[in-house]
Scaffold this active site. Structure first.
Site: not given
Length: 355
Positions: A306, A179, A334
């Site tokens: 996601d 991320s 995610h």
């Protein structure tokens, strides 16, 4: 006398049944352990084939480039190897792992997370003979820094930069950024490209030059200006009359954005471990040069279920800033280190052994 003998030797039927059950249970447990070990060895054997295709969990795409290991064109797949092929033998597998030039893998968490989120990946990578290290970024995990005081990407990434600075001159590592942790990986690539063998972006902010990590999430969160004015999750660490210093989603938002496919135990762990996200680092534009950042080998792992960084946005990142290879994990939210740890592990091992 005879009666006493009978009384002394005759066993209660329940005791006999219990003893037999224990023996059978012990045999069953041993068989399960043997079967599990066999399956584990077979999985590693499959993972360590560069041309292996992991059906149902991932696919890969390689872009043309100047290294011999790259494939030209779009989506590719390769033939599956028989499990009796070279690495089904434990000794050969061990020898192959020993031959890897770079076995150190540094795991960089995303926003709000910490080194704790990699616990499954660490165990799997260690079992595979690799050397994983998970770092807490500044103000994350168990780092004691107040997140409200973390205002730049340099400050946020300092634990990673310190780690790279302290590496012996002849050593390289594989970086994995999750991320927003992808921005820290990009920053490190610009600072120390000679110490990075490969950079892996896991559903991450693989930004282009002069782009902000926040810009990647603009489709989900709106423009930076709108977010700074309207978001209800902002934290004003210096007072309400001062600009916000961080943000944190509420628990229900986090579950929906990050963990909707993850096991309940991992979600519970995250709910008590997540920390506020410093705002300054994700609002900072990165300066990335072809001479430094551009010399590092990049790979991207897409997560196809996601909610925080949609598959379309991830595809756009890959299209605008093409990496050497693209891998996909089906059914992952995610947080693939929770929701699809085995699939993620197989990809990490496969990328590690690409020559």
């Amino acid at each position: 006398m005879g009666n006493r003998f009978i009384c002394m030797t005759k066993k209660d039927p329940k005791e006999v049944t219990g003893s037999r059950s224990k023996r059978m249970g012990s045999r069953s447990q041993r068989k399960l352990l043997v079967d599990e070990e066999l399956l584990h060895r077979q999985a590693l054997s499959m993972a360590l084939q560069q041309s292996q295709r992991f059906e149902g969990s991932m696919s890969r795409r390689f872009n043309g480039g100047n290294t011999s290991s790259r494939f030209n064109g779009g989506n590719t797949s390769s033939r599956r190897r028989n499990l009796s092929d070279p690495f089904s033998n434990g000794k050969q597998l061990s020898e192959f792992l020993e031959s890897l030039k770079c076995k150190k893998i540094v795991l960089i968490h995303g926003e709000g997370f910490g080194a704790w989120c990699w616990y499954k990946s660490i165990a799997l990578l260690e079992e595979a003979g690799l050397v994983p290290t998970a770092l807490d970024l500044t103000g994350s995990g168990i780092d004691i820094t107040d997140t409200n005081c973390v205002t730049t990407l340099a400050e946020y990434s300092k634990p990673l930069i310190d780690y790279l600075q302290n590496l012996p001159e002849d050593e390289k590592v594989i970086l994995v950024g999750h991320s927003v942790g992808g921005a820290c990986v990009s920053y490190a690539m610009e600072q120390y490209p000679e110490k990075i063998a490969k950079a892996i972006f896991l559903c991450a902010t693989m930004v282009s030059n002069c782009q902000r990590p926040f810009d990647v999430f603009a489709e989900e969160l709106g423009s930076a200006e709108h977010f700074m004015q309207e978001s209800k999750c902002l934290i004003h660490g210096n007072g309400k009359d001062k600009p916000p210093t961080g943000f944190m989603f509420d628990k229900q938002q986090m579950k929906g954005l990050y963990f909707h496919q993850s096991p309940a135990k991992d979600v519970a762990l995250a709910m008590v471990s997540m920390r506020p996200i410093p705002l300054g680092p994700i609002m900072e534009k990165l300066s990335l040069s072809p001479e430094k950042y551009g010399t590092c080998r990049r790979f991207y792992i897409q997560t196809l279920d996601d909610h925080a960084l949609s598959p379309d946005v991830q595809e756009k990142l890959v299209r605008e800033n093409p990496p050497e290879g693209v891998f996909k994990i089906k059914g992952s939210d995610h947080s693939p280190f929770f929701s699809k740890p085995q699939s993620l592990h197989k990809i990490l091992v496969e990328i590690a052994q690409i020559s």
